[in-house]
Design an enzyme around this catalytic site. Structure first.
Site, PDB file in Angstrom:
ATOM      1  CG  ASN A  19      46.236  52.555  42.731  1.00  0.00           C
ATOM      2  OD1 ASN A  19      45.526  53.695  43.249  1.00  0.00           O
ATOM      3  ND2 ASN A  19      45.188  51.508  43.514  1.00  0.00           N
ATOM      4  CG  LEU A 100      58.154  46.147  51.057  1.00  0.00           C
ATOM      5  CD1 LEU A 100      57.540  47.594  50.308  1.00  0.00           C
ATOM      6  CD2 LEU A 100      59.508  45.211  49.989  1.00  0.00           C
ATOM      7  CG  ASN A 114      50.467  50.506  50.725  1.00  0.00           C
ATOM      8  OD1 ASN A 114      50.535  49.749  49.711  1.00  0.00           O
ATOM      9  ND2 ASN A 114      49.915  50.074  51.715  1.00  0.00           N
ATOM     10  CG  HIS A 116      44.990  49.740  53.828  1.00  0.00           C
ATOM     11  ND1 HIS A 116      45.200  48.283  53.391  1.00  0.00           N
ATOM     12  CD2 HIS A 116      43.251  49.758  53.881  1.00  0.00           C
ATOM     13  CE1 HIS A 116      44.307  47.779  54.261  1.00  0.00           C
ATOM     14  NE2 HIS A 116      43.289  48.147  54.562  1.00  0.00           N
ATOM     15  CD  GLU A 181      42.743  52.011  46.083  1.00  0.00           C
ATOM     16  OE1 GLU A 181      42.354  51.340  47.081  1.00  0.00           O
ATOM     17  OE2 GLU A 181      42.821  51.799  45.021  1.00  0.00           O
TER      18      GLU A 181
HETATM   19  C1  GRF Z   1      44.062  48.820  45.662  1.00  0.00           C
HETATM   20  O1  GRF Z   1      42.868  48.676  45.780  1.00  0.00           O
HETATM   21  C2  GRF Z   1      45.095  48.824  46.422  1.00  0.00           C
HETATM   22  O2  GRF Z   1      44.099  49.521  47.462  1.00  0.00           O
HETATM   23  C3  GRF Z   1      45.830  47.855  47.374  1.00  0.00           C
HETATM   24  O3  GRF Z   1      46.042  47.269  46.536  1.00  0.00           O
HETATM   25  C4  GRF Z   1      45.166  47.662  45.051  1.00  0.00           C
HETATM   26  C5  GRF Z   1      46.257  47.287  43.730  1.00  0.00           C
HETATM   27  O4  GRF Z   1      45.126  47.311  43.332  1.00  0.00           O
HETATM   28  N1  GRF Z   1      46.993  48.206  47.835  1.00  0.00           N
HETATM   29  P1  GRF Z   1      45.883  47.849  41.361  1.00  0.00           P
HETATM   30  O5  GRF Z   1      47.014  47.172  40.427  1.00  0.00           O
HETATM   31  O6  GRF Z   1      46.422  49.487  41.312  1.00  0.00           O
HETATM   32  O7  GRF Z   1      44.690  48.239  40.544  1.00  0.00           O
END
Ligand code: GRF
Length: 212
Positions: A19, A100, A114, A116, A181
């Site tokens: 991400n 947090l 965040n 999810h 995402e």
């Molecule tokens: C993501 O799938 C997100 O939904 C969750 O943690 C994962 C992080 O993946 N909160 P990355 O480290 O961004 O590849």
């Protein structure tokens, strides 16, 4: 928040950083009026730190302390100090695996988001893609939300749907959700940077999803 100058981001992650990479790439491509001022991790070997270093973005490991699921007091102070010194406008949690709490959230009130891997409020908590598969839903997805004192309970900014296929395994579903995402998160950060997101209590207005 409306920013003529680039929105300064502090990104927190514990894992591989896909991400973070999606957001950094969208910024580099000129699609998001932001800059990543600092990347912090509670895991010394986390891929996110390496990706930040490759991109020339300041990145640090901060020892999280004695607890498994939250930062201890000293660590919380260290995280807040580093982010304040980097003058960040928005904290972007990208796979940060610790809850947090009070002091941190008070320091950055209304400025922590965040992502999810489910359509909240369904399937909060860990391995949300597996929860969705086990439950038998036909559509799941991902959610970007503000962070409040609860777990995955803050006001929702944007969501993207992902169909659950008959042939899906937990791994294949997780992979497709992560693909969604990587589209949703940069789009939400871009909208915040343009000052388009307005929040009143649980209601947010202004995000136009890049396809649901
Ligand atoms: C993501 O799938 C997100 O939904 C969750 O943690 C994962 C992080 O993946 N909160 P990355 O480290 O961004 O590849």
């Amino acid at each position: 928040m409306s920013h003529a100058s680039p929105l300064r981001l502090g990104v927190l992650g514990s894992g591989k950083g896909s991400n973070f990479c999606a957001i950094a790439d969208a910024i580099a491509a000129g699609g998001v009026n932001a800059e990543v001022a600092l990347v912090l991790s509670d895991v010394e070997s986390a891929g996110i730190l390496g990706h930040a270093a490759t991109r020339g973005i300041p990145a640090r490991y901060i020892e999280p302390g004695k607890f498994r699921t939250k930062l201890d007091e000293a660590a919380e102070v260290a995280f807040v100090k580093a982010l304040q010194e980097a003058r960040v406008d928005l904290i972007v949690l990208a796979g940060f695996m610790r809850i947090l709490k009070g002091e941190f959230l008070r320091a950055f009130e209304g400025r922590v988001i965040n992502i999810h891997p489910s359509l909240l409020p369904s399937f909060p908590g860990l391995e949300a893609w597996k929860q969705a598969l086990d439950y038998g839903v036909k559509v799941t997805g991902c959610t970007v939300h503000y962070v409040d004192q609860g777990i995955d309970t803050g006001a929702i900014i944007g969501q993207r749907t992902v169909p659950v296929l008959d042939t899906d395994t937990a791994a294949s579903l997780h992979e497709r959700i992560q693909g969604a995402e990587r589209q949703l998160y940069p789009a939400v950060v871009a909208a915040i940077a343009r000052g388009e997101i307005h929040t009143r209590g649980r209601q947010t207005r202004g995000f136009v999803s890049p396809g649901v």
